[in-house]
Motif scaffolding. Structure first.
Motif, PDB file in Angstrom:
ATOM      1  N   ILE A 218       0.836  -1.208   0.000  1.00 52.92           N
ATOM      2  CA  ILE A 218       0.000   0.000   0.000  1.00 52.92           C
ATOM      3  C   ILE A 218       0.868   1.255   0.000  1.00 52.92           C
ATOM      4  CG2 ILE A 218      -1.584   1.372   1.422  1.00 52.92           C
ATOM      5  CD1 ILE A 218      -2.885  -1.301   2.259  1.00 52.92           C
ATOM      6  N   LEU A 219       1.869   1.292   0.881  1.00 59.29           N
ATOM      7  CA  LEU A 219       2.718   2.481   0.971  1.00 59.29           C
ATOM      8  C   LEU A 219       3.549   2.676  -0.299  1.00 59.29           C
ATOM      9  CD1 LEU A 219       3.948   2.326   4.682  1.00 59.29           C
ATOM     10  CD2 LEU A 219       2.137   3.737   3.694  1.00 59.29           C
ATOM     11  N   HIS A 287       1.167  15.291   1.314  1.00 62.22           N
ATOM     12  CA  HIS A 287       0.833  14.887  -0.054  1.00 62.22           C
ATOM     13  C   HIS A 287      -0.658  15.056  -0.326  1.00 62.22           C
ATOM     14  CE1 HIS A 287       0.377  11.657  -3.309  1.00 62.22           C
ATOM     15  NE2 HIS A 287       1.114  12.600  -3.841  1.00 62.22           N
ATOM     16  N   ALA A 288      -1.485  14.656   0.624  1.00 59.82           N
ATOM     17  CA  ALA A 288      -2.934  14.802   0.460  1.00 59.82           C
ATOM     18  C   ALA A 288      -3.329  16.275   0.379  1.00 59.82           C
ATOM     19  CB  ALA A 288      -3.660  14.115   1.618  1.00 59.82           C
ATOM     20  N   PHE A 370      -7.330  13.442  -8.673  1.00 59.66           N
ATOM     21  CA  PHE A 370      -6.390  13.876  -7.640  1.00 59.66           C
ATOM     22  C   PHE A 370      -6.998  13.731  -6.243  1.00 59.66           C
ATOM     23  CE2 PHE A 370      -4.418  16.925 -10.957  1.00 59.66           C
ATOM     24  CZ  PHE A 370      -3.626  15.899 -11.442  1.00 59.66           C
ATOM     25  N   ALA A 371      -8.288  14.024  -6.116  1.00 59.17           N
ATOM     26  CA  ALA A 371      -8.949  13.869  -4.818  1.00 59.17           C
ATOM     27  C   ALA A 371      -8.953  12.407  -4.384  1.00 59.17           C
ATOM     28  CB  ALA A 371     -10.376  14.410  -4.889  1.00 59.17           C
ATOM     29  N   THR A 372      -9.134  11.496  -5.339  1.00 63.07           N
ATOM     30  CA  THR A 372      -9.103  10.067  -5.021  1.00 63.07           C
ATOM     31  C   THR A 372      -7.726   9.653  -4.514  1.00 63.07           C
ATOM     32  OG1 THR A 372     -10.758   9.652  -6.747  1.00 63.07           O
ATOM     33  CG2 THR A 372      -9.502   7.755  -5.938  1.00 63.07           C
ATOM     34  N   ALA A 376      -6.601   8.227  -0.847  1.00 59.22           N
ATOM     35  CA  ALA A 376      -5.768   7.028  -0.708  1.00 59.22           C
ATOM     36  C   ALA A 376      -4.546   7.313   0.166  1.00 59.22           C
ATOM     37  CB  ALA A 376      -5.333   6.535  -2.086  1.00 59.22           C
ATOM     38  N   SER A 377      -3.970   8.514   0.029  1.00 60.04           N
ATOM     39  CA  SER A 377      -2.819   8.879   0.860  1.00 60.04           C
ATOM     40  C   SER A 377      -3.199   8.889   2.336  1.00 60.04           C
ATOM     41  CB  SER A 377      -2.287  10.254   0.451  1.00 60.04           C
ATOM     42  OG  SER A 377      -1.779  10.229  -0.864  1.00 60.04           O
TER      43      SER A 377
END
Length: 399
Positions: A218-219, A287-288, A370-372, A376-377
């Protein structure tokens, strides 16, 4: 220099730099499509979704090669695979001159991804043979400067190439240079003469059932999505939704990447001197936020700030993620860990995620994509929390 490796670091530096140049070419070639997407779309008469499908096909070939590498390195010397991968990739890029349809493009990019995918495992084996173990970290640091320098110059090189050639011609020019440098390494390069041991998959089933593997994947996926996937659509995002001209967009992208080499150094310093899980958590949060700024409609200033923050936050993440991997699994399980995690994260970040972002840009908006990724971040913080708790329970025994 006379003699055979390993060398002291200073003596090995020219050969380490030679391998780093190969990595710069390998990574730049894989990322070159991104600053050329506007030209590709216009030439082939396709939209964002179809154009980014070329990246997906490239990632499929890349992952097949990476899965195969461990077996082949027990039969092919690493230096031959390293130079041969760059040489073969260059020849495929020269053949891009024949691409005039989407179907032909998909085939050629899958073939290119396949030839390029053999580079990294072989290059790591070659690099490790050039220096003594105490200098391994410095050698890797020299090698890892390549993609960050590539992100700075790649959009500018693409834009300069378009002044004298078509997008196919830009790939062919890069391919010719790759073929020459790859051939030169086969003739004159040092290191990588020993065969690697064939991979042993004993204990793989236990590793697959270990939740830590899922957390690592995931990371890695989130980090590589931030590094490669977002970069792959930046030009068409800046042109289509922020109103930049293609050439100006490429300059903006290069300027935004100027800070990334320094960010990598800061990330390495933080990984050694601070809690790695806190560093990763802060990096994912920043990042988010950066991606959120890129979602603000009709506002260039927040978007440009977000583009710069996004690049820097991801560059800081990687050293701490790799240290977290070392803390989660002992050294004798690291090769299997890499063989399981890297191809999965690569097909997500270099294939599925760019395809998804391109689809969003064509049918919805890049802001949705980008919001998705931003969400995820933040979800990735769960993986960070799990690994931190696991490390606290196990102490330093897995280092």
């Amino acid at each position: 220099m006379t003699g055979e490796p390993p060398f002291l670091f200073r003596g090995a530096l020219p050969w380490t730099a030679f391998v780093a140049v190969l990595f710069w070419l390998n990574y730049s070639a894989r990322a070159m499509l991104s600053p050329l997407l506007v030209s590709v779309e216009a030439d082939l008469g396709v939209g964002h979704a179809a154009a980014t499908s070329l990246l997906f096909m490239q990632s499929l070939g890349f992952c097949v090669a990476q899965f195969s590498c461990g077996f082949l390195l027990s039969r092919i010397r690493p230096f031959r695979m390293t130079g041969g991968s760059v040489l073969a990739s260059g020849l495929v890029l020269i053949a891009m001159l024949t691409v005039h349809s989407l179907s032909r493009g998909r085939l050629m990019f899958m073939l290119f991804g396949f030839t390029a995918g053999f580079y990294f495992p072989a290059a790591m084996a070659t690099l490790s043979s050039l220096v003594y173990p105490r200098d391994w970290g410095k050698a890797v640091a020299v090698h890892e400067l390549a993609p960050n320098v590539g992100f700075i110059f790649l959009p500018l090189l693409a834009q300069a190439g378009l002044l004298i050639a078509t997008w196919q011609g830009v790939f062919a020019l890069l391919g010719g240079f790759m073929a020459l440098v790859g051939g030169a390494f086969l003739l004159f390069g040092k290191g990588g003469r020993a065969y690697s041991a064939p991979p042993s998959f004993r204990g793989v089933s236990g590793m697959v059932r270990d939740p830590a593997l899922g957390a690592i994947v995931i990371l890695l996926a989130i980090a590589t999505i931030g590094e490669f996937s977002v970069f792959s659509v930046l030009q068409i995002y800046l042109v289509g939704e922020q109103g930049f001209r293609p050439g100006t967009a490429n300059i903006v992208i290069s300027l935004a990447r100027l800070v990334t080499p320094l960010a990598v150094v800061i990330g390495g310093w933080a990984a050694d001197r601070r809690d790695v899980y806190r560093v990763v958590g802060i990096g994912l949060t920043v990042h988010a936020v950066a991606l959120g700024l890129m979602c603000v409609p009709g506002a260039r200033t927040p978007a440009l700030i977000g583009v710069g923050m996004q690049a820097a936050s991801i560059a800081v993440l990687f050293p701490s993620i790799f240290k977290a991997m070392a803390q989660a699994f002992p050294a004798d399980r690291q090769p299997v860990l890499m063989s399981l995690s890297m191809p999965v994260s690569s097909v997500i970040s270099a294939g599925l995620a760019p395809l998804f972002l391109g689809w969003c840009g064509e049918y919805l908006s890049f802001a949705v994509g980008f919001a998705t990724v931003a969400v995820a971040s933040l979800v990735g913080l769960i993986a960070v929390f799990y690994l931190a708790r696991r490390h606290a329970r196990c102490g330093e025994s897995t280092l």
